[in-house]
Design a protein around this motif. Structure first.
Motif, PDB file in Angstrom:
ATOM      1  N   MET A   1      42.243  46.645  54.272  1.00  0.00           N
ATOM      2  CA  MET A   1      40.895  46.418  53.812  1.00  0.00           C
ATOM      3  C   MET A   1      40.709  44.927  53.522  1.00  0.00           C
ATOM      4  N   LYS A   2      39.541  44.400  53.854  1.00  0.00           N
ATOM      5  CA  LYS A   2      39.234  43.000  53.625  1.00  0.00           C
ATOM      6  C   LYS A   2      39.071  42.758  52.123  1.00  0.00           C
ATOM      7  N   PRO A   3      39.737  41.738  51.574  1.00  0.00           N
ATOM      8  CA  PRO A   3      39.592  41.469  50.134  1.00  0.00           C
ATOM      9  C   PRO A   3      38.201  40.920  49.823  1.00  0.00           C
ATOM     10  N   TRP A   4      37.632  41.391  48.729  1.00  0.00           N
ATOM     11  CA  TRP A   4      36.301  40.964  48.303  1.00  0.00           C
ATOM     12  C   TRP A   4      36.421  39.919  47.215  1.00  0.00           C
ATOM     13  N   PHE A   5      35.388  39.113  47.081  1.00  0.00           N
ATOM     14  CA  PHE A   5      35.351  38.129  46.012  1.00  0.00           C
ATOM     15  C   PHE A   5      35.299  38.850  44.666  1.00  0.00           C
ATOM     16  N   GLY A   6      36.193  38.496  43.774  1.00  0.00           N
ATOM     17  CA  GLY A   6      36.209  39.073  42.443  1.00  0.00           C
ATOM     18  C   GLY A   6      37.063  40.314  42.299  1.00  0.00           C
ATOM     19  N   THR A   7      37.828  40.663  43.340  1.00  0.00           N
ATOM     20  CA  THR A   7      38.677  41.846  43.276  1.00  0.00           C
ATOM     21  C   THR A   7      39.789  41.634  42.247  1.00  0.00           C
ATOM     22  N   PRO A   8      40.045  42.622  41.394  1.00  0.00           N
ATOM     23  CA  PRO A   8      41.135  42.485  40.426  1.00  0.00           C
ATOM     24  C   PRO A   8      42.472  42.270  41.126  1.00  0.00           C
ATOM     25  N   GLY A   9      43.267  41.387  40.553  1.00  0.00           N
ATOM     26  CA  GLY A   9      44.563  41.081  41.135  1.00  0.00           C
ATOM     27  C   GLY A   9      44.530  39.965  42.156  1.00  0.00           C
ATOM     28  N   MET A  10      43.373  39.343  42.346  1.00  0.00           N
ATOM     29  CA  MET A  10      43.246  38.222  43.278  1.00  0.00           C
ATOM     30  C   MET A  10      42.805  36.982  42.503  1.00  0.00           C
ATOM     31  N   THR A  11      42.928  35.839  43.127  1.00  0.00           N
ATOM     32  CA  THR A  11      42.588  34.584  42.469  1.00  0.00           C
ATOM     33  C   THR A  11      41.104  34.524  42.103  1.00  0.00           C
ATOM     34  N   SER A  12      40.249  35.050  42.965  1.00  0.00           N
ATOM     35  CA  SER A  12      38.812  35.031  42.670  1.00  0.00           C
ATOM     36  C   SER A  12      38.486  35.927  41.478  1.00  0.00           C
ATOM     37  N   GLY A  13      39.171  37.046  41.348  1.00  0.00           N
ATOM     38  CA  GLY A  13      38.979  37.910  40.190  1.00  0.00           C
ATOM     39  C   GLY A  13      39.437  37.238  38.911  1.00  0.00           C
ATOM     40  N   LEU A  14      40.558  36.532  38.999  1.00  0.00           N
ATOM     41  CA  LEU A  14      41.058  35.784  37.847  1.00  0.00           C
ATOM     42  C   LEU A  14      40.079  34.690  37.452  1.00  0.00           C
ATOM     43  N   LEU A  15      39.535  33.988  38.440  1.00  0.00           N
ATOM     44  CA  LEU A  15      38.570  32.931  38.163  1.00  0.00           C
ATOM     45  C   LEU A  15      37.323  33.489  37.464  1.00  0.00           C
ATOM     46  N   LEU A  16      36.815  34.611  37.945  1.00  0.00           N
ATOM     47  CA  LEU A  16      35.652  35.224  37.298  1.00  0.00           C
ATOM     48  C   LEU A  16      35.953  35.595  35.855  1.00  0.00           C
ATOM     49  N   ARG A  17      37.109  36.195  35.604  1.00  0.00           N
ATOM     50  CA  ARG A  17      37.461  36.612  34.242  1.00  0.00           C
ATOM     51  C   ARG A  17      37.660  35.421  33.319  1.00  0.00           C
ATOM     52  N   ILE A  18      38.254  34.355  33.840  1.00  0.00           N
ATOM     53  CA  ILE A  18      38.430  33.164  33.004  1.00  0.00           C
ATOM     54  C   ILE A  18      37.078  32.538  32.672  1.00  0.00           C
ATOM     55  N   LEU A  19      36.186  32.463  33.653  1.00  0.00           N
ATOM     56  CA  LEU A  19      34.841  31.923  33.397  1.00  0.00           C
ATOM     57  C   LEU A  19      34.065  32.797  32.408  1.00  0.00           C
TER      58      LEU A  19
END
Length: 155
Positions: A1-19
């Motif tokens: 499956m293609k990873p989505w922006f903000g998926t838990p366990g990915m760098t984009s998800g971490l970035l969203l949570r930190i922001l």
């Protein structure tokens, strides 16, 4: 499956949570540093709701960091269901607190001119705090939407 922006366990998800965590903390800091924030219950509610969002986002950011370090996939239905429910609860509280605080600020600034009559009130800090709260809510909505669609695709 293609990873989505903000998926838990990915760098984009971490970035969203930190922001989310940082903007909620900035909202708390701006409101707590203002004079006269205890004059309205909605401002105290905003501090409480943003405190909950800081804890929730920080906890999920720690989970994302752990998943990135050990290369663990966080895409289980049970975990994603818990994240979606937690995101919804914190999003509803954050939106309610930010909206009620914004209503009080509109009353103070435009309708009754309390900010002009009471120069001890830090109305500009109230507005900054509410702007950070709405930004934190917006980031939480993005995360919640992503996790909801990810959960639906796993079903």
């Amino acid at each position: 499956m293609k990873p989505w922006f903000g998926t838990p366990g990915m760098t984009s998800g971490l970035l969203l949570r930190i922001l989310q965590c940082l903007s909620a903390a900035a909202s708390i800091a701006a409101m707590a540093s203002s004079t006269g924030f205890a004059t309205a219950t909605s401002f105290c509610f905003l501090i409480s709701a943003m405190g909950l969002q800081v804890l929730w986002s920080f906890g999920l950011a720690c989970l994302d960091i752990h998943a990135l370090r050990v290369k663990k996939d966080l895409q289980s239905q049970i975990l994603l269901s818990l994240v979606v429910i937690g995101d919804w609860v914190t999003a509803i509280l954050a939106l309610a607190a930010a909206s009620s605080s914004a209503g009080v600020v509109v009353l103070f600034v435009r309708d009754s001119d309390i900010c002009k009559l009471e120069p001890t009130l830090s109305c500009h800090l109230f507005q900054i705090s509410i702007a950070f709260a709405f930004f934190a809510w917006f980031l939480l909505v993005i995360s919640s939407h992503t996790v909801l669609w990810l959960l639906a695709s796993l079903s």
